[in-house]
Motif scaffolding. Sequence first.
Motif, short mmCIF file in Angstrom:
data_model
loop_
_atom_site.label_atom_id
_atom_site.label_comp_id
_atom_site.label_asym_id
_atom_site.label_seq_id
_atom_site.Cartn_x
_atom_site.Cartn_y
_atom_site.Cartn_z
N SER A 1 34.11 42.35 41.99
CA SER A 1 34.74 41.27 41.39
C SER A 1 36.10 41.69 41.07
N LEU A 2 37.08 40.79 40.92
CA LEU A 2 38.45 41.05 40.65
C LEU A 2 38.83 39.96 39.73
N THR A 3 39.75 40.44 38.96
CA THR A 3 40.45 39.23 37.81
C THR A 3 41.47 38.71 38.61
N ARG B 1 43.54 40.22 42.00
CA ARG B 1 43.77 39.36 43.23
C ARG B 1 45.16 39.18 43.63
N ARG B 2 46.14 38.62 42.63
CA ARG B 2 47.45 38.57 43.06
C ARG B 2 48.17 39.56 43.05
N TRP B 3 47.96 40.79 42.66
CA TRP B 3 48.60 41.97 42.93
C TRP B 3 48.26 42.60 44.21
N LEU B 4 46.92 42.49 44.51
CA LEU B 4 46.46 43.06 45.92
C LEU B 4 47.06 42.21 46.93
N ARG B 5 47.14 40.88 46.89
CA ARG B 5 47.86 40.01 47.69
C ARG B 5 49.24 40.45 48.10
N ALA B 6 49.94 40.86 47.00
CA ALA B 6 51.28 41.22 47.25
C ALA B 6 51.64 42.62 47.83
N ASN B 7 50.40 43.48 47.47
CA ASN B 7 50.73 44.95 47.68
C ASN B 7 49.75 45.50 49.10
N ARG B 8 49.00 44.83 49.24
CA ARG B 8 48.00 45.44 50.28
C ARG B 8 48.66 45.64 51.41
N LEU C 1 40.94 41.98 50.27
CA LEU C 1 42.00 42.42 49.07
C LEU C 1 41.38 43.87 48.91
N SER C 2 42.48 44.73 49.43
CA SER C 2 42.13 46.16 49.23
C SER C 2 43.49 46.86 49.31
#
Length: 226
Positions: free
Chosen positions: A191-193, A197-204, A214-215
């Motif tokens: 699970s992700l907060t 999720r927003r951070w991973l979408r921007a930085n993956r 999402l990783s």
Amino acid sequence: MDHEMLKEARDERGWTQATLAARLGVSQGYVALLESGRRKPADALRRRLARVLQLPATSLPTTAGRSTVDADALAAELADLGYPGFSHLRKGRPRRNPGTLLLDALAAEALDPRTAEALPWLLLTFPDLDWDWLLPQVKQRDLQNRLGYVVSLARNVAHLQGLDVALVLEAREALLERSRLVREDVFGRSSLTDAERRWLRANRPPDAAHWNILSDLRPESLVYGA
């Protein structure tokens, strides 16, 4: 495991069919049937053949995976397949087919980060695993994006290290591309907060974005020392 592999492995050891039969506890005639492809070994015999002939782990039986996956068991199984990151866990236990292990790990709700990092190593080390078996199993579980991401990571590591296996992995990635899912998925985390999720979408990395994963795992961070 195919019949040609059996004959080649026996010939490499200079054994007759009778010698192999005695080591397996079967008849010489049955070994002849196996080597001609007229008989398929049962799972128990496949394990004995792999042990006696020292065949690669990809020759072991494949299974549909376990309903629950224990993190410690995955780490130990990776160690027994030779993963250097878990070398301290090696105890000489019976090996599992790397394809089955990979399926279990992909299906897990959460993975230890160190185990997630080990999955591309499986593909680099065992590129000849049974893809004809693995791909339908993955698609039945809607895991093709997770596998696609792992293949992409392995392919990029192979390119960075100048390994020929990169070409094999590119072909596997192309097969998975045909069934890539639109829905977003996670890799190695249950699970992700919303903030995560927003951070991973921007930085993956780009490959994670391509596979809708999402990783933040990147190939340059994967160093597999001996």
